[in-house]
Design an enzyme around this catalytic site. Sequence first.
Site, PDB file in Angstrom:
ATOM      1  N   LEU B 159      16.443  -3.961  10.454  1.00  0.00           N
ATOM      2  CA  LEU B 159      15.971  -3.196  11.618  1.00  0.00           C
ATOM      3  C   LEU B 159      16.307  -1.714  11.433  1.00  0.00           C
ATOM      4  O   LEU B 159      16.945  -1.098  12.272  1.00  0.00           O
ATOM      5  CB  LEU B 159      16.570  -3.758  12.918  1.00  0.00           C
ATOM      6  CG  LEU B 159      15.780  -3.414  14.189  1.00  0.00           C
ATOM      7  CD1 LEU B 159      14.471  -4.197  14.249  1.00  0.00           C
ATOM      8  CD2 LEU B 159      16.605  -3.713  15.441  1.00  0.00           C
ATOM      9  N   GLY B 160      15.838  -1.160  10.287  1.00  0.00           N
ATOM     10  CA  GLY B 160      15.952   0.285  10.072  1.00  0.00           C
ATOM     11  C   GLY B 160      14.784   0.996  10.743  1.00  0.00           C
ATOM     12  O   GLY B 160      14.221   0.493  11.720  1.00  0.00           O
ATOM     13  N   ILE B 162      11.756   1.470   9.733  1.00  0.00           N
ATOM     14  CA  ILE B 162      10.491   0.717   9.654  1.00  0.00           C
ATOM     15  C   ILE B 162      10.530  -0.501  10.578  1.00  0.00           C
ATOM     16  O   ILE B 162       9.629  -0.725  11.380  1.00  0.00           O
ATOM     17  CB  ILE B 162      10.217   0.280   8.192  1.00  0.00           C
ATOM     18  CG1 ILE B 162       9.926   1.508   7.324  1.00  0.00           C
ATOM     19  CG2 ILE B 162       9.062  -0.718   8.129  1.00  0.00           C
ATOM     20  CD1 ILE B 162       9.856   1.219   5.836  1.00  0.00           C
ATOM     21  N   SER B 181      19.999  -8.290  10.429  1.00  0.00           N
ATOM     22  CA  SER B 181      20.370  -7.212   9.507  1.00  0.00           C
ATOM     23  C   SER B 181      21.837  -7.413   9.163  1.00  0.00           C
ATOM     24  O   SER B 181      22.474  -8.346   9.674  1.00  0.00           O
ATOM     25  CB  SER B 181      20.127  -5.846  10.137  1.00  0.00           C
ATOM     26  OG  SER B 181      20.826  -5.744  11.353  1.00  0.00           O
ATOM     27  N   ARG B 182      22.377  -6.554   8.298  1.00  0.00           N
ATOM     28  CA  ARG B 182      23.760  -6.766   7.851  1.00  0.00           C
ATOM     29  C   ARG B 182      24.698  -6.885   9.048  1.00  0.00           C
ATOM     30  O   ARG B 182      25.569  -7.722   9.093  1.00  0.00           O
ATOM     31  CB  ARG B 182      24.216  -5.623   6.941  1.00  0.00           C
ATOM     32  CG  ARG B 182      23.855  -5.829   5.478  1.00  0.00           C
ATOM     33  CD  ARG B 182      24.129  -4.574   4.698  1.00  0.00           C
ATOM     34  NE  ARG B 182      23.401  -3.430   5.279  1.00  0.00           N
ATOM     35  CZ  ARG B 182      23.529  -2.169   4.911  1.00  0.00           C
ATOM     36  NH1 ARG B 182      24.377  -1.854   3.957  1.00  0.00           N
ATOM     37  NH2 ARG B 182      22.826  -1.224   5.479  1.00  0.00           N
ATOM     38  N   ARG B 239      10.174  -5.068  -0.532  1.00  0.00           N
ATOM     39  CA  ARG B 239      10.025  -5.167  -1.980  1.00  0.00           C
ATOM     40  C   ARG B 239       9.724  -6.622  -2.301  1.00  0.00           C
ATOM     41  O   ARG B 239      10.224  -7.524  -1.630  1.00  0.00           O
ATOM     42  CB  ARG B 239      11.320  -4.752  -2.692  1.00  0.00           C
ATOM     43  CG  ARG B 239      11.589  -3.275  -2.689  1.00  0.00           C
ATOM     44  CD  ARG B 239      10.653  -2.516  -3.635  1.00  0.00           C
ATOM     45  NE  ARG B 239      10.973  -1.108  -3.670  1.00  0.00           N
ATOM     46  CZ  ARG B 239      10.460  -0.195  -2.838  1.00  0.00           C
ATOM     47  NH1 ARG B 239       9.591  -0.565  -1.913  1.00  0.00           N
ATOM     48  NH2 ARG B 239      10.806   1.065  -2.951  1.00  0.00           N
ATOM     49  N   ASP B 263       2.175  -7.014   0.852  1.00  0.00           N
ATOM     50  CA  ASP B 263       1.817  -5.736   0.233  1.00  0.00           C
ATOM     51  C   ASP B 263       2.629  -5.509  -1.035  1.00  0.00           C
ATOM     52  O   ASP B 263       2.388  -4.548  -1.750  1.00  0.00           O
ATOM     53  CB  ASP B 263       2.052  -4.595   1.226  1.00  0.00           C
ATOM     54  CG  ASP B 263       1.489  -3.271   0.719  1.00  0.00           C
ATOM     55  OD1 ASP B 263       0.358  -3.282   0.177  1.00  0.00           O
ATOM     56  OD2 ASP B 263       2.168  -2.233   0.846  1.00  0.00           O
ATOM     57  N   GLU B 268       5.143  -6.573  -9.834  1.00  0.00           N
ATOM     58  CA  GLU B 268       3.955  -5.733  -9.732  1.00  0.00           C
ATOM     59  C   GLU B 268       3.675  -5.074 -11.073  1.00  0.00           C
ATOM     60  O   GLU B 268       4.623  -4.662 -11.742  1.00  0.00           O
ATOM     61  CB  GLU B 268       4.174  -4.650  -8.663  1.00  0.00           C
ATOM     62  CG  GLU B 268       4.259  -5.238  -7.270  1.00  0.00           C
ATOM     63  CD  GLU B 268       4.732  -4.230  -6.216  1.00  0.00           C
ATOM     64  OE1 GLU B 268       4.769  -3.025  -6.515  1.00  0.00           O
ATOM     65  OE2 GLU B 268       5.063  -4.654  -5.114  1.00  0.00           O
ATOM     66  N   HIS B 286       0.684  -2.746  -2.704  1.00  0.00           N
ATOM     67  CA  HIS B 286       1.828  -1.873  -2.410  1.00  0.00           C
ATOM     68  C   HIS B 286       1.331  -0.501  -1.947  1.00  0.00           C
ATOM     69  O   HIS B 286       1.694   0.530  -2.517  1.00  0.00           O
ATOM     70  CB  HIS B 286       2.726  -1.735  -3.645  1.00  0.00           C
ATOM     71  CG  HIS B 286       4.136  -1.307  -3.295  1.00  0.00           C
ATOM     72  ND1 HIS B 286       5.238  -1.667  -4.025  1.00  0.00           N
ATOM     73  CD2 HIS B 286       4.603  -0.542  -2.277  1.00  0.00           C
ATOM     74  CE1 HIS B 286       6.332  -1.138  -3.479  1.00  0.00           C
ATOM     75  NE2 HIS B 286       5.958  -0.445  -2.417  1.00  0.00           N
TER      76      HIS B 286
END
Lengths: 323, 323
Positions: B159-160, B162, B181-182, B239, B263, B268, B286
Amino acid sequence: MTVSRRVLVLVRLSPASLAVLGARFHLLDLHASPLPMDAFLAAAAADNDDPPRAALIPGHGSVCVDAAFLDAVPSLRCVLFNSAGLDHVDLLECERRGVGVANATGVYSADVADYAVGLLIDVLPRVSASDRHVRRGHWPERGGHGFTLGRKRVGIIGLGSIGSAIATRLEAFNCAVSYHSRRQKSNVPYCYYPTARDLAECSDVLVVTCPLTAETRHIVDRRVLDALGSGGVVVNVARGANVDEVELVRALAEGRITGAGLDVFEHEPDVPPELLAMENVVLTHHQAAFTPESVADLDRLFVDNLEAFFRGSPLLTPVVVYD
Amino acid sequence: MTVSRRVLVLVRLSPASLAVLGARFHLLDLHASPLPMDAFLAAAAADNDDPPRAALIPGHGSVCVDAAFLDAVPSLRCVLFNSAGLDHVDLLECERRGVGVANATGVYSADVADYAVGLLIDVLPRVSASDRHVRRGHWPERGGHGFTLGRKRVGIIGLGSIGSAIATRLEAFNCAVSYHSRRQKSNVPYCYYPTARDLAECSDVLVVTCPLTAETRHIVDRRVLDALGSGGVVVNVARGANVDEVELVRALAEGRITGAGLDVFEHEPDVPPELLAMENVVLTHHQAAFTPESVADLDRLFVDNLEAFFRGSPLLTPVVVYD
């Protein structure tokens, strides 16, 4: 004799929907009959003892509810549509005869609004186009395609339940929402434009959500497209004929607008062949509304409207009140 | 002698970006050089009078900023990335040597959040799948595909900036948002789950947005996919290696989850060939971040970070502070 609960079913219902409705009503299902439409209607009307008094009608497609249709089954007193739009209905003729009309307004609003936003995001950074590339084994160079949704000026044509739901969603993307409709709404925070052309002139994106009527046929025409301009995008989740399709194709081909997301077409299922090869359009088959959830909601609305009709209560989503 | 303003450019910049940056700095551009990477770095490092002190590095791809890289160009004191994620950087080694590191956090947040929502809407009612049908000249029967976004339980991993932007957008679609999240965030209205598996168990959709680290590699693994279950959808805009791709493909093929919007991929530009024929996945290259607006924002951030570095001020988006 009890009041007839025979219902003419011209909508193509799923087996699950047929089971839900069939448990409560006597269904005369066109799609389970070997007869073509005319003969099917004639056979239903010929049952003098117990002719159908209600019908479920597809909101777009082949069935046009006009004087000829109502003459074919004169027992009908209630026609229920599976769509919000009622462009294949002669509402004045229904009113004159006292035939009640109900639509499926509200059932699809959230789904269609979600879909409109999805089409817009798909057109801008070209989700479908990238998907096509990847499935062909390509991995294009990146950069510079699409555009950011934030701060884009989105003009919504028609601020009914669908248009309002789209506006709410796009506000969360930091879009600047304006709208055009027949008249200005009170208690709405969005800027109103009295014509589609004025709206287009002040918009980067036009989203068409209005019902199809004589006034809104080709409401997005060449002048509106030119007012939108070369950076502009058109999203249509209303009816194909709300947009002048010939002019839309021309504007896309000539780069006078930048892209389009279209779930509806003027002559469905025909899609203008020029569109099929374009990378800056997303083309889908009038499917925005049909999630399993909305199909279940529609079944419930059919049942509730039919129950109301057969017990003589007002319809839940009346467009024309029955006598 | 004035302080050198030579900048090693390993990122592939557009002509417009090269013009913006070239007006202020002396660019040594790998992509304008006939030399391969090793020889290019050696040639840059060999200029004893005026070696490059800063570098622009692609955030993913071929360049790994580790001890060997820093040994190759020992004059570097500042490396700037065009990505938010820094999975190809040995941050401890940079810190040990006093090499400043800045990322492009924030530049892409809105774009990537928009894109994640677009992928989700695309997977659910199958926008790309319908587009493929229409382009092939088909007009499928409607009904029953996809599902409604409203009331769906969406679990966001990371939950940064983005993830938070995705949450805001999905609230407007009436989704129920939770996250992992962490550590739990204060001042956040969403339900927190201490593990990805717990989150998956209570979610219909998992959206992956966390940085790739040793801890988050394969954070979506077989157990998480099984906890998500057969109605579940995975969206990955982080990623590829945040998801165990082999297990994801298997879960999709076996119907243990219902769909995916991807994406990013683990290797890749290679995409698992099994995915290419699936109708319930959306596969893009991506590209979530690269709109013209974010490219312009990135140019501005590069300029601002370089100006700050060359005048000895703190970097604007520091991950490691330079000595």
